[in-house]
Design a protein around this motif. Structure first.
Motif, mmCIF file in Angstrom:
data_model
loop_
_atom_site.group_PDB
_atom_site.id
_atom_site.type_symbol
_atom_site.label_atom_id
_atom_site.label_comp_id
_atom_site.label_asym_id
_atom_site.label_seq_id
_atom_site.Cartn_x
_atom_site.Cartn_y
_atom_site.Cartn_z
ATOM 1 N N ALA A 90 0.836 -1.201 0.000
ATOM 2 C CA ALA A 90 0.000 0.000 0.000
ATOM 3 C C ALA A 90 0.868 1.247 0.000
ATOM 4 C CB ALA A 90 -0.923 -0.029 1.209
ATOM 5 N N LEU A 91 1.928 1.197 0.755
ATOM 6 C CA LEU A 91 2.795 2.366 0.853
ATOM 7 C C LEU A 91 3.465 2.666 -0.487
ATOM 8 C CD1 LEU A 91 3.520 4.195 3.202
ATOM 9 C CD2 LEU A 91 5.615 2.870 3.501
ATOM 10 N N VAL A 92 4.040 1.638 -1.074
ATOM 11 C CA VAL A 92 4.708 1.833 -2.367
ATOM 12 C C VAL A 92 3.714 2.354 -3.400
ATOM 13 C CG1 VAL A 92 5.890 0.672 -4.252
ATOM 14 C CG2 VAL A 92 6.458 0.106 -1.891
ATOM 15 N N TRP A 93 2.531 1.769 -3.407
ATOM 16 C CA TRP A 93 1.526 2.198 -4.385
ATOM 17 C C TRP A 93 1.108 3.645 -4.131
ATOM 18 C CZ3 TRP A 93 -0.719 0.014 -8.720
ATOM 19 C CH2 TRP A 93 -0.386 -1.312 -8.975
ATOM 20 N N ALA B 38 9.171 -12.316 4.593
ATOM 21 C CA ALA B 38 8.308 -11.144 4.473
ATOM 22 C C ALA B 38 9.057 -9.899 4.928
ATOM 23 C CB ALA B 38 7.044 -11.346 5.303
ATOM 24 N N TYR B 39 9.825 -10.053 5.937
ATOM 25 C CA TYR B 39 10.599 -8.943 6.489
ATOM 26 C C TYR B 39 11.578 -8.407 5.442
ATOM 27 C CZ TYR B 39 13.246 -6.662 10.259
ATOM 28 O OH TYR B 39 13.860 -5.764 11.085
ATOM 29 N N PHE B 40 12.264 -9.326 4.790
ATOM 30 C CA PHE B 40 13.203 -8.971 3.739
ATOM 31 C C PHE B 40 12.472 -8.303 2.578
ATOM 32 C CE2 PHE B 40 16.083 -9.500 0.242
ATOM 33 C CZ PHE B 40 17.350 -9.555 0.796
ATOM 34 N N ALA B 41 11.348 -8.894 2.224
ATOM 35 C CA ALA B 41 10.585 -8.376 1.089
ATOM 36 C C ALA B 41 10.065 -6.980 1.388
ATOM 37 C CB ALA B 41 9.432 -9.322 0.765
ATOM 38 N N LEU B 42 9.675 -6.777 2.615
ATOM 39 C CA LEU B 42 9.186 -5.466 3.028
ATOM 40 C C LEU B 42 10.237 -4.396 2.738
ATOM 41 C CD1 LEU B 42 7.075 -3.989 5.228
ATOM 42 C CD2 LEU B 42 9.136 -4.153 6.612
ATOM 43 N N HIS B 43 11.438 -4.681 3.159
ATOM 44 C CA HIS B 43 12.499 -3.705 2.942
ATOM 45 C C HIS B 43 12.786 -3.516 1.460
ATOM 46 C CE1 HIS B 43 16.745 -2.866 2.056
ATOM 47 N NE2 HIS B 43 16.495 -1.828 2.837
ATOM 48 N N HIS B 44 12.915 -4.614 0.786
ATOM 49 C CA HIS B 44 13.258 -4.505 -0.634
ATOM 50 C C HIS B 44 12.193 -3.752 -1.403
ATOM 51 C CE1 HIS B 44 13.049 -6.029 -4.848
ATOM 52 N NE2 HIS B 44 14.263 -5.478 -4.819
ATOM 53 N N GLY B 45 10.946 -4.039 -1.102
ATOM 54 C CA GLY B 45 9.855 -3.377 -1.817
ATOM 55 C C GLY B 45 9.945 -1.873 -1.696
ATOM 56 N N MET B 46 10.101 -1.404 -0.499
ATOM 57 C CA MET B 46 10.117 0.050 -0.305
ATOM 58 C C MET B 46 11.375 0.667 -0.908
ATOM 59 S SD MET B 46 8.274 0.606 3.344
ATOM 60 C CE MET B 46 9.361 -0.376 4.315
ATOM 61 N N ALA B 47 12.518 -0.001 -0.666
ATOM 62 C CA ALA B 47 13.760 0.564 -1.179
ATOM 63 C C ALA B 47 13.759 0.586 -2.706
ATOM 64 C CB ALA B 47 14.946 -0.252 -0.659
ATOM 65 N N LYS B 48 13.294 -0.504 -3.302
ATOM 66 C CA LYS B 48 13.319 -0.577 -4.769
ATOM 67 C C LYS B 48 12.310 0.386 -5.369
ATOM 68 C CE LYS B 48 15.910 -2.620 -6.546
ATOM 69 N NZ LYS B 48 16.071 -4.018 -6.903
ATOM 70 N N GLY B 49 11.183 0.520 -4.698
ATOM 71 C CA GLY B 49 10.208 1.519 -5.148
ATOM 72 C C GLY B 49 10.830 2.903 -5.120
#
Lengths: 489, 487, 549
Positions: free
Chosen positions: C82-85, C311-322
């Protein structure tokens, strides 16, 4: 009993009237006679339905001294079919055989010939005496030949002569057989013959009579006279020739094998008869496919359609125990006889209308006729459905019954013939249908009154209704049914 | 009432047919009123009957012809499924056809046969015996022939000829099969499965094959499908009717009847004919799609797509597991809704923009948004995009295949999904993404044409979205299978 | 009649809201301005996730029975998504051109978003599949938005693989559902172990999800699509959408062991191979795309190894990559050197986090990921920092070289702040979540050994980067494997010979047959033949009867 006599005498009286009365009164008299005969035939059918077969011994003399007439379900049903076709033809002929259209000779000769044919047909349906039947057959042949030749065209006369030649040959064979039978048994009454002591000459007699009748019924390969004779005649006459005339000899054949001499039914002979029928179905279909004229297509179709009926010989009695009816094949063959008669008459009458309207019955000239004369197109289509054996027509009922018998008795090869015949019929009737229903309309055809157009439509509807309402005719045909029809030959 | 209702149902289309034939060419209002009146009446009767049947009512009417030839009209759940589809779509197609033809010539003939065709379909659905099924099956052939030939130009006449050339041998095979079977078992009624013990397995296999050939011609099973693409020469309402309601569906419905009511699933499995049928159906699914891919004309592509999609129904029947059967039956409805949407739209593209070929559709999305949107929904449904109608059928078919122990069917479904995407997505791409060709124009300001398409497109979405509800086609199909054919 | 629903409507509202915004552009009058609503679409989801994703709901009549409920992993990912979007949506709303195409973009953006949120909330496989299809297929519109040749080409590859993935996924789900005789995700997952075709089903699921998650060798769409899409689109594609594949694996892959090795091997291949291949790219977005493939490779390794920190890793990657993708967009819009430096700085900090600089969110993510994966994989994770540093460092150089497009936008500062916020959250959020999500002591990240383990691979990576800068790196088009595939040769296969339809018979032989029949008919007419046939028939019948009786 009165109805039976009326059916024989009324058309004869009308025929005399059509000759003897002044010009103006002839056609009305003939039409009146037709109406009355139709009523008599229907009446006879009602009597048979209510009280069973009607028997009449002429002059009160019992066979073998006298001659017996007997109307059973089969005879009465054919009588009704004949009456319907005859009436329709008479109504159509009012337009078509008017002296102004067909010329004075045809306009004069058609009516007495037609009525004579009717009387003799009725006689053939009820006669129980082989010699009497011979006489009747001869009369039928003579009036039929005259009807073929009535236009006086060279082509028609050639066809008529050829017909005469074949028919006389057939008559001679038949007569020879009758003579042999009489010499051996001293009687020609069908019922008495059934109870006769077998004689050595019976085989030859039966062979001769059968061959003779086959020629008259135009079974392959003795059909060659038929197509040209039928197509050369004026259309109303063709309707009679194709729908009715072969049915008389066919009926005699059936009576001979099923009623008079069922004990002589040799399997090989039955097989041969059916094989000839099957070949007729295929051959007639193929040749119909090769024709370019509507009347010839319809005539060859008669050859094919008559073939089906011969399948009854090996199939009769083959319904097996699982069925809810008996005598399916036999009844199916009669259904085929009836529905073919109605449909074929309708087709020839349509062809007649086209001939009057366009002056030609070549398929290439008939393109778009359905647009100009929609009722005729519809009539032809309905009649085609019957001939193709598609439900819910009478032709379908006939085929269904025959096919069931074929499977139930394990002779499924005959079912193959039925199926192939249906497909061939679809193929050869598709061409005229496609032409009639094509979009274009090259020449504006002559106006045809709707009352005239309605005549073939009525016949075609009847041929379909025979299937839709098949339970009553089915029951009717069982009246006075010969035993071998249910038990097999 | 219980005997009158089936007859009445038949009459709602038979009577308009009979009357319409004799109407003058220009009495448009009367003819339209007759057609629509019949359609509405039929729809009302069916809705009433749906409730009554759900309450356990039974309707039956019998007309004996010659002994053994019994025309039996009977309302069972399967019949009702088919008949509600045909009645609904008939109603919509009638509206569409009236708008499509306007005041063109030969309309009395057209609508006469049109009604007759629907009457035949109704009779087919209501048939309670094998022989009445055959009779209506033939009536259907005969009444659709003039519809195919309606334009009477060369392609139409050729199409009609080809149609006949396929249909009649098919009928012959069907009749052959029926008579062969009935000669051993007596007349077959769908209520009570015939006792097949009197026939040896080889004969039964042959009979089954003949049955499948007979109905397979109509269902467009490869290699009996040749008539279907040719029949595209017919006007759009006819194609819609042919592909979604009447002919092709009749064939598929016939397969279901033969498999479940004549042979029975157990017998079919015991005879070992289910798998070959499934293979034929699978081959048809793939072949139809491959051929669809090669077509340039919209209607041709849709026609081959029908060939492919209808075999889903056959596949469902052939697999003979409950879930597969649900999938097949529900596809009977779903395919009808989707395909009729597509044909409606194809007709609108032709009528309103003069577009027949796929490359003419470039940029039409903006010009004809309603039509294009409906077409897109239909196409996506065909691909099996969730949650549209096609997905539900496909899902059940897949589960049913696994249930029946035929996992290879999954590969077929997979391949079909792909091929469907391959031949539908480029069309959507053209519609919405490519620029309009110069000089091309179109609009969809023709409510009579567009509204039916919108309704069926909405239904395509609706039956998928609400699949789990008991009144959805899926609910009804489940009811049929669990009540009628359950183990 | 069932009740319409039972349970809390909150999860449903989360999905319904973006769909409602998605239909706004259908109204012609609102079409042009609908773009402005983009940042609003994920807000309910964000609130829902921050509240801990409470509640579940069942709609018995909808589709095949819709069930919505978020699991523990899902809630984390839901919030990140939601945040990235939201940030990407705001970026899109501010920077993209208005008009009809923007309307289409808005509609499918919202549909994709709903699908992306749906995969986290679905509790039955049908809902999951529907959501997955939405996120996969609708995202095609984000890829092709610019309608350039590159975008359409990428779109073609994307849609092909997406449809393939959908089909594989559906088949896999069917195999599970047929065994489970139920549609619940948990039941289906458990059923794979016993299903006769279980291994095939799992394989298909891995392929289906792998396509989405950029698993080598199914990743080819990713480096094509991400650079081709508009910046906002790339950000959600790379940050959020790829995670749909991940959650699918987490939710549906069974406990069995057979498939784990596959994931680990393919994951490692992606983690190192894609990072190195990224050096062959010039477009910073392409480099980032390869970095995504690489990071997703790491995630696949973690899934395969059964790590708790996925999920924790993905959380970080998602925001950083976004944030990184949005940085590329900001760089293109930067008009002053100051702005360029600011963007570079922001990107640099995000890069450091992703590479795993100690005490950043990325380092925490890596630490959490290493827990319980074994020494070998732990070492591999450590080593991956080398390649990550290498490729992202390369990205920074490429970013710095990116020419600015002279387009002034008023909210540059605001946007920058939002993106900086996203990056900051990437750095900080792992700290906040550490106690709940990771079973390690609080002080663990501060331990010198831990810090050193994070630091040396980065230094190694920097050295490698310095070396790589001296090499003449090749410049390949994005799409690696695909570029070398002979796609054009496949085309003729589809164009099979087309026969004419509906020809049942050949005309000529039939006509010849009919002609022969006609001749034979004439022959039968001759009297000698007919007469003798007649006599023959009579005698034959007589003979047959004679011999039979």
């Amino acid at each position: 009993m009165t109805a039976l006599v009326a059916g024989l005498t009324l058309p004869l009286l009308a025929a005399f009237a059509a000759i003897a009365l002044p010009m103006r009164a002839r056609v009305p008299a003939a039409l009146l006679g037709a109406g009355l005969t139709l009523a008599a035939s229907l009446w006879l059918a009602v009597v048979v339905w209510q009280t069973g077969p009607v028997t009449l011994s002429l002059g009160g003399w019992q066979p073998p001294i006298g001659i017996a007439l007997r109307a059973d379900g089969l005879g009465a049903a054919l009588g009704v079919m004949t009456a319907l076709v005859m009436t329709a033809v008479a109504l159509a002929a009012r337009h078509e055989m008017a002296a102004s259209v067909a010329g004075p000779r045809a306009g004069f000769g058609f009516w007495p010939l037609m009525l004579l044919l009717w009387a003799t047909m009725n006689a053939a349906f009820v006669s129980r005496d082989l010699f009497n039947l011979y006489v009747v057959l001869e009369l039928i042949t003579l009036s039929a030949v005259a009807l073929v030749a009535i236009s006086g065209k060279a082509e028609a006369i050639a066809a008529a002569l050829r017909y005469l030649l074949f028919a006389l040959a057939g008559s001679l064979l038949y007569l020879a057989g009758v003579v042999l039978t009489y010499a051996a048994h001293g009687t020609l009454d069908i019922s008495l013959l059934a109870a006769r002591m077998a004689a050595p000459s019976d085989a030859l007699a039966l062979g001769l009579m059968t061959a003779g009748l086959l020629v008259k019924t135009a079974l392959f390969p003795f059909h060659v006279w038929l197509p040209h004779a039928h197509s050369a005649a004026p259309a109303p006459a063709s309707a009679l020739l194709s729908a009715l005339v072969p049915k008389a000899s066919l009926l005699i054949l059936l009576r001979l094998w099923f009623e008079a001499m069922p004990d002589l039914a040799a399997p090989a002979a039955l097989l041969t008869l059916a094989s000839l029928g099957a070949m007729a179905v295929i051959w007639g279909g193929l040749l119909a496919l090769a024709q370019a004229r509507l009347k010839l297509i319809v005539a060859y179709s008669t050859v094919a359609q008559l073939g089906y009926i011969f399948l009854v010989f090996p199939l009769a009695g083959g319904d097996g125990g699982a069925q809810v009816w008996a005598a399916g094949a036999w009844t199916g063959a009669i259904f085929q006889t009836l529905s073919h008669g109605l449909a074929k008459a309708a087709m020839f009458l349509v062809a007649g209308i086209y001939l009057v309207a366009m002056g030609s019955d070549r398929l290439s000239d008939l393109r778009g006729m359905a647009r100009a004369l929609p009722m005729t197109g519809f009539a032809f289509a309905l009649a085609s459905i019957t001939l193709m054996g598609l439900p819910p027509s009478g032709g379908f009922t006939a085929k269904y019954l025959l096919m069931t018998a074929a499977f139930a008795s394990g002779q499924w090869a005959w079912a193959l013939v039925l199926a192939a015949g249906g497909l061939l019929a679809a193929a050869y009737l598709y061409r005229p249908l496609a032409a009639i229903f094509a979009r274009e309309s090259a020449v504006a055809p002559r106006a045809i009154p709707r009352s005239w157009q309605a005549i073939p439509l009525g016949l075609a509807v009847l041929s379909v209704a025979l299937g839709l309402l098949s339970s009553v005719p089915f029951e009717f045909l069982q009246i006075g049914r010969p035993d071998p029809a249910a038990e097999g030959l | 009432m219980t005997t009158a209702l089936p007859v009445l149902l038949l009459m709602t289309s038979l009577l308009p047919a009979g009357v319409t034939f004799f109407l003058a060419q220009d009495s448009h209002a009367l003819r339209n009123a007759l057609q629509l009146g019949g359609a509405v009446l039929k729809l009302a009767l069916i809705i009433w009957m749906l409730f009554a049947v759900a309450d356990g009512a039974a309707y039956e009417a019998e007309f004996p012809l010659a002994p053994g030839l019994v025309v039996l009209l009977r309302v069972d759940a399967l019949a009702l499924l088919f008949i509600s589809l045909s009645a609904t779509l008939w109603f919509l197609t009638t509206i569409y056809a009236i708008a499509y033809f306007g005041t063109k010539a030969e309309l009395s003939r057209f609508f006469g046969f049109f009604s007759l065709c629907v009457a035949a379909t109704t009779g087919l659905a209501l048939s309670g015996s094998l022989i009445s099924f055959f009779i209506f099956f033939e009536l259907l052939t005969l009444s659709t022939w003039p519809l195919v030939a309606h334009k009477q130009d060369k392609p139409s006449l050729r199409a009609a000829r080809v149609y006949f050339a396929y249909a009649l041998p098919g009928s012959a095979a069907l009749l052959w099969a029926i008579i062969w079977l009935e000669s051993a078992t007596g007349p077959v009624l769908f209520t009570e499965p015939p006792d097949l013990s009197g026939l040896d397995p080889a004969a039964l296999r042959a009979i089954f094959a003949l049955f499948i050939i007979g109905v397979g011609v109509k269902a467009g099973l490869v290699p009996l499908h040749g008539w279907l693409p040719a029949a595209m020469a017919a006007p759009a309402p006819v194609s819609a009717l042919l592909h979604a309601v009447a002919v092709v569906k009749a064939g598929a419905f016939g397969v279901v009847r033969v498999v479940y009511d004549v042979f029975g699933a157990e017998n079919m499995t015991a005879l070992g004919v289910g798998v070959p049928l499934a293979i034929v159906a699978s081959f048809t699914i793939i072949w139809g799609s491959v051929r669809a891919l090669q077509q340039d004309e919209i209607k041709k592509r849709l026609a081959f797509s029908t060939v492919s999609q209808v075999s889903y129904i056959v596949l469902g029947a052939a697999l003979a597991s409950p879930l597969a059967m649900i999938g097949g039956l529900v596809h009977l409805i779903h395919q009808g809704l989707m395909k009729i949407t597509l044909f409606f739209c194809a007709g609108i593209f032709d009528e309103r923009a003069g577009v027949k070929r796929i490359d003419g559709l470039n940029g039409m999305g903006a010009q004809m948004p309603w039509t294009s949107a409906c077409f897109s929904i239909g196409a996506l449904g065909m691909i099996g995009l969730p949650p549209l109608a096609g997905f539900v059928s496909k899902f059940y078919l897949g589960l049913g295949a696994l249930e029946a122990g035929a996992p290879w069917v999954l590969a077929v479904l997979l391949a079909s999904t792909f091929l469907n995407a391959a031949y539908f997505l480029p069309i959507l791409y053209r519609l919405w993404f490519l620029p309009l060709a110069s000089g091309a124009k179109g609009d969809d300001r023709a409510p009579g044409l567009v509204v039916p398409a919108v309704v069926t497109a909405a239904a395509t979405v609706g039956v998928g979205m609400l699949a789990a509800s008991p009144i959805s086609p899926l609910g009804w199909a489940t009811l049929i299978v669990t009540q009628g054919y359950g183990p | 009649m069932n009740a319409l629903y039972s349970g809390s409507l909150a999860p449903f509202a989360v999905l319904l809201w973006p769909l409602l915004i998605g239909v706004v552009p259908v109204v012609p009058r609102w079409r042009d301005t609908a773009l402005r609503l983009l940042p609003l679409a994920p807000l309910p989801a964000l609130a829902f996730a921050m509240a801990g994703a409470p509640g579940a709901v069942v709609f018995p009549d909808l589709m095949l029975g819709v069930e919505l409920a978020a699991g523990p992993d899902s809630a984390l990912l839901l919030g990140m998504t939601a945040l990235v979007w939201a940030v990407a949506g705001w970026y899109g709303a501010q920077t993209m051109a208005r008009g009809r195409e923007a309307g289409i973009f808005t509609g499918f953006w919202c549909l994709t978003l709903a699908g992306n949120l749906g995969v986290y909330l679905a509790a039955d496989i049908i809902t999951f599949y529907v959501a997955f299809a939405a996120v996969s297929l609708a995202a095609w519109f984000l890829v092709v938005h610019d309608r350039t040749k590159a975008a359409l080409g990428a779109g073609r590859v994307y849609i092909t693989l997406a449809v393939l993935g959908e089909a594989a996924l559906l088949t896999g789900l069917m195999i599970g559902a047929a065994q489970a005789e139920d549609l619940q995700i948990a039941t289906v997952r458990a059923a794979f172990t016993d299903a006769p075709l279980g291994p095939l089903g799992v394989g298909l699921l891995i392929a289906g999800f792998g396509i989405k998650a950029g698993m080598v060798p199914l990743h080819v769409w990713l480096p094509l699509a991400h650079p081709a899409a508009p910046v906002a689109g790339s950000a959600v594609l790379s940050g959020a959408i790829v995670k749909a594949g991940l959650i699918g694996m987490l939710l549906l892959l069974p406990e069995a062991t057979g498939w784990r090795m596959v994931l680990v091997v393919l994951g490692l291949l992606g983690a190192f191979g894609a990072a190195l291949w990224g050096l062959t790219q010039r477009n910073p977005k392409a480099v980032l795309a390869y970095s995504t493939v690489s990071q997703m490779g790491l995630l696949l390794v973690l899934v395969g190894a059964g790590s708790q920190g996925v999920a924790y890793f993905a959380l970080h990657h998602g925001m950083a990559k976004g944030a990184l993708f949005l940085c590329v967009g900001m760089m293109m819009l930067a008009t002053s050197p100051l702005q360029r430096r600011a963007v570079l700085g922001l990107a640099g900090s995000a890069v450091l986090s992703v590479a795993g600089l100690p005490l950043t969110g990325g380092a925490l993510a890596k630490l959490a990921a290493k827990e319980g994966v074994g020494d070998m994989l732990s070492l591999a994770l450590t080593l991956s920092s080398v390649t990550t540093t290498l490729v992202l460092g390369w990205f920074l150089f490429r970013l710095a070289d990116l020419p600015a497009k002279p387009a002034q936008i008023p909210q540059w500062r605001g946007l920058f702040a939002a993106i900086a916020g996203l990056a900051a959250l990437a750095l900080a959020l792992p700290w906040l979540l550490w106690p709940g999500a990771v079973a390690l002591p609080r002080g663990y990240p501060f331990q010198p050994a831990t810090m050193l383990e994070g630091l040396w691979p980065m230094l190694l990576g920097l050295v490698a980067l310095a070396l790589a800068r001296r090499l003449a790196l090749p410049d390949y088009p994005p799409g690696d494997v695909l570029v070398f595939l002979p796609t054009q040769k496949l085309r003729p296969v589809l164009q099979l010979p087309v026969g004419r339809q509906g020809r049942l018979y050949r005309k000529r032989p039939v006509l010849r047959l009919l002609l022969m029949c006609k001749l034979a008919e004439r022959w039968l007419l001759h009297w000698p033949i007919a007469g003798s046939a007649l006599m023959g028939a009579a005698l034959a019948f007589a003979a047959m009867v004679w011999f039979a009786v």
